[in-house]
Write an enzyme that holds these catalytic residues in place. Structure first.
Site, PDB file in Angstrom:
ATOM      1  N   ASP A 167     -10.232  -6.070   5.190  1.00  0.00           N
ATOM      2  CA  ASP A 167     -10.580  -6.528   3.849  1.00  0.00           C
ATOM      3  C   ASP A 167     -11.543  -7.710   3.897  1.00  0.00           C
ATOM      4  O   ASP A 167     -12.397  -7.848   3.015  1.00  0.00           O
ATOM      5  CB  ASP A 167      -9.319  -6.909   3.070  1.00  0.00           C
ATOM      6  N   GLU A 177      -7.942 -12.608   3.663  1.00  0.00           N
ATOM      7  CA  GLU A 177      -8.546 -11.280   3.567  1.00  0.00           C
ATOM      8  C   GLU A 177      -9.899 -11.307   2.876  1.00  0.00           C
ATOM      9  O   GLU A 177     -10.343 -10.289   2.335  1.00  0.00           O
ATOM     10  CB  GLU A 177      -7.591 -10.331   2.837  1.00  0.00           C
ATOM     11  N   HIS A 186       0.815  -1.217   0.000  1.00  0.00           N
ATOM     12  CA  HIS A 186       0.000   0.000   0.000  1.00  0.00           C
ATOM     13  C   HIS A 186       0.848   1.266   0.000  1.00  0.00           C
ATOM     14  O   HIS A 186       0.360   2.341   0.381  1.00  0.00           O
ATOM     15  CB  HIS A 186      -0.933   0.001   1.210  1.00  0.00           C
TER      16      HIS A 186
END
Length: 260
Positions: free
Chosen positions: A176, A150, A46
């Protein structure tokens, strides 16, 4: 015997408390290691940090006497090869939904006959630039893979994923996972927690290391008591933000200029 101290400790059942680095700052990585965190997790998924910056962060953790793990940005075979050849032995892999995905990733990270990782040990940092003459025989023990659960689909497949040789750790990403159920941000929702707990139980039943981040009602100590072997809560960006806001709030009466 693996030289990967993080893997040794996690497999031995020692609780691992980690700090998450999103800034890509080697100085922060070194500070966290010097402070005594068991693991510093460098996020390359990220963030915009590249391979060279990632390795600089890993080296900073090691300079501080700590152990590093890198969250990789994708499932790309070439990227795994570069990370591993750079001597980054502990990897977190996001978004593992199926057994087939997990098998492909494990194979990408291990030398034959365990997998299909390409050879460069005689010149790469992973093999100490050729000084570790036994590396290709021991690399599968040095490599520590944390596969991320996730999604609710991943939770349902967690038992089969955890059963795979080479799946050393299942790391649950509750945010997530909640999003996959149409409940993004609702990590305390009963259905989300049920999915999280199903994946956790499957991982522990397989005898694998279980990891996650704290969520409301489940702090790091609570999670450790629940059987989680790796918990990563501290985050450099959140800590810097909180410190800045606290400092501004303390002095805003005397410094009333541009403030949020």
């Amino acid at each position: 015997m693996t030289r990967n101290r993080l893997k040794q400790r996690a497999r031995a059942g020692e609780p691992i408390l980690g700090a998450w680095v999103f800034s890509g700052s080697p100085a922060i990585c070194e500070i966290y290691a010097l402070a005594g965190y068991d693991m510093v997790l460098i996020d390359a998924e990220h963030t915009p940090i590249d391979m060279a910056e990632t390795l600089a962060c890993v080296r900073a953790v090691e300079a501080g006497g700590g152990d590093a793990m890198v969250r990789v940005p994708s499932h790309d075979y070439g990227m795994f090869k570069r990370m591993l050849d750079a001597g980054i032995h502990s990897l977190m892999v996001p978004m593992i939904d199926t057994v087939e995905q997990a098998k492909t990733i494990i194979s990408s990270c291990l030398y034959p006959p365990h997998g299909r990782r390409g050879y460069a040990a005689s010149v790469a940092r992973s093999g100490l630039y050729g000084f570790d003459e036994d590396y290709i025989q021991t690399a599968h023990e040095d490599t520590f893979l944390a596969l991320q659960v996730e999604s609710d689909l991943s939770s349902r497949n967690a038992a089969a994923i955890a059963a795979l040789p080479g799946a050393d750790c299942l790391f649950i990403g509750a945010n997530d996972l909640a999003g996959s159920m149409g409940k993004l941000g609702q990590v305390s929702d009963p259905e989300v927690l049920a999915s999280v707990d199903r994946a956790a139980a499957s991982t522990l039943a397989a005898g694998k290391v279980l990891g996650t981040i704290p969520i409301p009602g489940r702090d790091a100590s609570t999670l450790a008591a629940m059987g989680y072997g790796i918990v990563v809560g501290e985050c450099d960006i959140a800590t810097i933000k909180a410190g800045a806001l606290a400092d501004i709030a303390q002095h805003k009466a005397k410094f009333p200029g541009r403030r949020r």
